[in-house]
Design an enzyme around this catalytic site. Structure first.
Site, short mmCIF file in Angstrom:
data_model
loop_
_atom_site.label_atom_id
_atom_site.label_comp_id
_atom_site.label_asym_id
_atom_site.label_seq_id
_atom_site.Cartn_x
_atom_site.Cartn_y
_atom_site.Cartn_z
N GLY A 46 0.86 -1.18 0.00
CA GLY A 46 0.00 0.00 0.00
C GLY A 46 0.89 1.23 0.00
O GLY A 46 1.82 1.33 0.82
N ALA A 47 0.60 2.16 -0.91
CA ALA A 47 1.54 3.26 -1.17
C ALA A 47 1.95 4.06 0.09
O ALA A 47 3.16 4.22 0.34
CB ALA A 47 0.96 4.17 -2.24
N ARG A 88 10.22 -1.35 -4.99
CA ARG A 88 8.99 -1.34 -5.81
C ARG A 88 8.95 -0.02 -6.58
O ARG A 88 9.14 1.04 -5.99
CB ARG A 88 7.74 -1.52 -4.94
CG ARG A 88 7.74 -2.85 -4.17
CD ARG A 88 6.38 -3.15 -3.57
NE ARG A 88 5.40 -3.49 -4.58
CZ ARG A 88 4.09 -3.61 -4.32
NH1 ARG A 88 3.63 -3.39 -3.12
NH2 ARG A 88 3.27 -3.94 -5.29
N ASP A 236 -1.53 4.73 -6.29
CA ASP A 236 -0.09 4.57 -6.06
C ASP A 236 0.70 5.75 -6.61
O ASP A 236 1.80 6.06 -6.13
CB ASP A 236 0.41 3.27 -6.67
CG ASP A 236 -0.09 2.11 -5.83
OD1 ASP A 236 -1.24 1.68 -6.04
OD2 ASP A 236 0.63 1.70 -4.92
O1 MRU Z 1 0.58 -3.95 -4.59
P1 MRU Z 1 -0.01 -3.21 -3.45
O2 MRU Z 1 -0.86 -4.04 -2.55
O3 MRU Z 1 1.01 -2.40 -2.70
O4 MRU Z 1 -0.99 -2.17 -4.15
C1 MRU Z 1 -1.72 -1.30 -3.35
C2 MRU Z 1 -2.68 -0.47 -4.11
O5 MRU Z 1 -2.76 -0.51 -5.31
C3 MRU Z 1 -3.49 0.51 -3.30
O6 MRU Z 1 -4.74 0.70 -3.86
C4 MRU Z 1 -2.75 1.85 -3.24
O7 MRU Z 1 -1.44 1.66 -2.81
C5 MRU Z 1 -3.41 2.80 -2.36
S1 MRU Z 1 -3.28 2.37 -0.67
C6 MRU Z 1 -3.88 3.61 0.28
#
Ligand code: MRU
Length: 350
Positions: A46-47, A88, A236
């Site tokens: 999650g970002a 990432r 993200d």
């Molecule tokens: O691959 P992830 O689980 O890190 O991807 C997360 C997402 O795409 C979320 O929707 C995004 O980071 C927003 S979290 C507040």
């Protein structure tokens, strides 16, 4: 609210998101390499959470670096930042957080090593507190946009598990529910990593918010049946023109929403807005291991050796986005202007 991550003297402590929803296990990463690994393997994801985790990783690595001078410390600091930045590529929060740590180092580089080390720990903790405040402000700003009653679809997990607070998209939902809205959340399963069924459903269940899990390919049918009245997702990276990179499958949901006349909202902290990236074509999309697609819960579900694509994110063009909810306010089209305008506003204090 679950503590997704926290700074401790022993290291950075995470709830292991690869184990949810069946096991609630916490891991403490005692080195910056372990923090980098936790980000890469999605123990933390999650970002916004990735950003703060990286900042804490930088603070941890610099605290424990074996250096005899500030110049030696800086060499190791640069190496630590590089390692964490390589985990990432898509969520801009990661790079934003590392940039802030670099600026902090620069601003006090003439001071003794002990002061630099403690300033970096303080800065990472400050980011943690700011993220909590940003979630609350997004909740306040966005709650009014959601229906007073009805179905709200979300994709992936943009909740407490993706932030240090109560979430971005799920924060807005939580805030609306706290204000009396009767919302049934539809959580897309979110193949292949299942952030929707494993994480979003787990969080909302704990809060007692009515939640229905659907497989990703069911969203269109639910919309056609009139069960969905709004869509809200996280992001993200948001480009200067309002194009939104988010979990793979978001683009499909946005088109479906447009076709059915359903508003499509994005909730993200300002640290996710990347005004230096003009549009979505410039966003690097992470490609992940093919095994995430060919295997399901450890079981092989595709022929051995089959070709696989596994982009972790897609880009939703701005024309599908009804509004972008941030802690600084709500941006509406045209985003090239409205995002610039929010950029001139004061940051929301922790
Ligand atoms: O691959 P992830 O689980 O890190 O991807 C997360 C997402 O795409 C979320 O929707 C995004 O980071 C927003 S979290 C507040």
């Amino acid at each position: 609210m679950v503590k997704t991550l926290e700074w401790t003297d022993a290291g950075v402590r995470f709830i292991d998101q690869t184990k949810l929803p069946t096991e609630e296990v916490y891991v403490t990463c005692g080195t910056y390499q372990e923090v980098a690994d936790a980000i890469y393997t999605m123990i933390v994801r999650g970002a916004p959470a990735i950003g703060v985790a990286a900042a804490m990783g930088v603070a941890l690595g610099t605290r424990d670096a074996n250096a005899n001078s500030v110049s030696e410390l800086r060499t190791q600091f640069d190496q630590i930042c590089e390692t964490l930045a390589a985990t990432r590529p898509t969520a801009v929060n990661l790079f934003w957080a590392i940039r802030r740590m670099k600026n902090t180092f620069e601003s006090i580089s003439s001071q003794p090593m002990a002061s630099i080390r403690s300033a970096l720990i303080k800065e990472a903790q400050q980011m943690y507190l700011e993220d909590i405040a940003a979630c609350e402000a997004m909740g306040r700003n966005g709650a009014v946009l959601l229906p007073k009653t009805g179905g709200v679809l979300t994709h992936c997990n943009a909740g407490a598990l993706a932030t240090c607070g109560y979430g971005t998209a799920l924060g807005v939902i939580r805030s609306a529910v706290a204000q009396g809205s009767k919302i049934n959340v539809y959580a897309d399963e979110t193949r292949p990593f299942l952030q929707g069924s494993r994480l979003t459903a787990w969080e909302l269940n704990q809060d007692g918010i009515p939640t229905t899990v659907i497989a990703d390919n069911m969203a269109g049918a639910m919309m056609k049946q009139g069960k969905i009245h709004a869509v809200i997702v996280g992001a993200d990276r948001i480009a200067a023109n309002g194009d939104v990179a988010n979990k793979i499958g978001t683009y499909t949901v946005a088109i479906l929403a447009k076709e059915h006349g359903i508003p499509f909202y994005v909730a993200a902290p300002w640290s996710t807005v990347d005004l230096a990236t003009p549009n979505g074509d410039h966003i690097v999309i992470e490609q992940r291991a093919s095994s995430e697609v060919t295997h399901f819960a450890g079981k092989q579900v595709a022929p051995t050796g089959i070709r696989v694509e596994n982009p972790a994110f897609d880009v939703t063009p701005n024309k599908y986005v009804t509004a972008i909810i941030t802690e600084r306010g709500v941006a509406k089209p045209s985003y090239s202007e409205s995002l610039q305008e929010l950029g001139r506003k004061e940051p929301v204090p922790a």
